[in-house]
Design an enzyme around this catalytic site. Sequence first.
Site, PDB file in Angstrom:
ATOM      1  N   GLN A  47     -27.936  21.854 -18.067  1.00 39.24           N
ATOM      2  CA  GLN A  47     -27.382  23.215 -17.978  1.00 39.24           C
ATOM      3  C   GLN A  47     -27.587  24.045 -19.247  1.00 39.24           C
ATOM      4  O   GLN A  47     -27.008  25.130 -19.367  1.00 39.24           O
ATOM      5  CB  GLN A  47     -25.897  23.185 -17.602  1.00 39.24           C
ATOM      6  CG  GLN A  47     -25.627  22.589 -16.229  1.00 39.24           C
ATOM      7  CD  GLN A  47     -26.439  23.264 -15.118  1.00 39.24           C
ATOM      8  OE1 GLN A  47     -26.283  24.462 -14.899  1.00 39.24           O
ATOM      9  NE2 GLN A  47     -27.282  22.525 -14.427  1.00 39.24           N
ATOM     10  N   LYS A 203       5.349  48.629 -13.041  1.00 42.36           N
ATOM     11  CA  LYS A 203       5.268  47.215 -12.670  1.00 42.36           C
ATOM     12  C   LYS A 203       5.894  46.346 -13.750  1.00 42.36           C
ATOM     13  O   LYS A 203       5.559  46.478 -14.925  1.00 42.36           O
ATOM     14  CB  LYS A 203       3.795  46.839 -12.451  1.00 42.36           C
ATOM     15  CG  LYS A 203       3.532  45.403 -12.075  1.00 42.36           C
ATOM     16  CD  LYS A 203       2.051  45.197 -11.778  1.00 42.36           C
ATOM     17  CE  LYS A 203       1.173  45.559 -12.971  1.00 42.36           C
ATOM     18  NZ  LYS A 203      -0.254  45.351 -12.710  1.00 42.36           N
ATOM     19  N   THR A 237      -1.765  42.895  -7.100  1.00 45.54           N
ATOM     20  CA  THR A 237      -1.141  44.143  -7.546  1.00 45.54           C
ATOM     21  C   THR A 237      -1.430  45.281  -6.571  1.00 45.54           C
ATOM     22  O   THR A 237      -0.532  46.043  -6.194  1.00 45.54           O
ATOM     23  CB  THR A 237      -1.641  44.520  -8.952  1.00 45.54           C
ATOM     24  OG1 THR A 237      -1.236  43.520  -9.885  1.00 45.54           O
ATOM     25  CG2 THR A 237      -1.088  45.861  -9.387  1.00 45.54           C
TER      26      THR A 237
END
Length: 340
Positions: A47, A203, A237
């Site tokens: 990788q 919020k 949200t």
Amino acid sequence: MIDSTEPKLVAGNSNKPLAKSIAKRMSMHRGKPIDLVKARVERFNDQEIFVEVYENVRGEDMFIIQSTSHPANDNLMELLIISDALRRSSAMRITAVIPYFGYARQDRRTKARTPISAKLIANLISQSGIERILTLDLHAAQIQGFFDIPVDNLYISPVFALDIKHNFRTLENITVVSPDVGGVSRARELAERINADLAIVDKRRTAPGEINSMTIIGNVKNRVCILVDDIVDTGGTLIKATDLLLKSGAKEVHCYITHSVLSGNALKNIQSSQMKSLVVSDSIVETTEVKNCKKIRKVPIAPLIAQAMLNISQKSSVSSLFKSETLEPIYEAYYPLKNI
């Protein structure tokens, strides 16, 4: 000083469709083909990332198109290694075009013994040979100050404004809503562009990802509400804000979000939610699942990014693209002026 040369584009693997669209748009503007530089960006069996550029880039004005979206670490390393390859090949200038800047939400210490990862990423990019950043809707404006190189932060609100004017029959009953206090400036800018009212969802969180309570500041009764934000991740949200707005008397709720991270069960939850539509940009490559989601619609950013790159190459103003009169002709193919 940068000589007047044609810009050259090289793309990582994060968003090849966007890179090709940008090259196509730049070709239209310049009246001559501007193709992506032939290169290979691949991984060895362990990788490790390897980059090889097949074309001569000595003395060229280079643009690397690479969002640092999922997988964020792999895409970030691709960006750094491509930059190193170009620098060692004597490119004259290297500009990183990062439509979605990952790690932007880690822009401050939220508690003791935590990192400011956005600053670390800025240091890595600045030291890799990149001389300028072009990005779109940074999560926090102060991230520009994390870099010791110039940063051009484009705003998508002018494009969203064109889309709203084109797709909504009337603007008289629209209210733009910020889903939290931190996004008020973003929502206000869009509201001013379409001459709409503004509301805010206050919020309160008990922990990251957990919302304790939400309260609406402003009148949304019998209004068409447009929720605007920079990132949609899990969608929690937006869905809760949508439910609250409808409960408070809103006629319908549409969401305009710049970067569609959409992790976990976000797509499933959005599809089953009460929101009328979710409009996103293509700063993050579109998956098959996103493409098949009936509630999601895509707004192209290639015209905006391509013009900004040409302005940088020609040493002209990038901030001019914040003006509607400058942007409307660029998007005329998508939003004909006669309909606006």
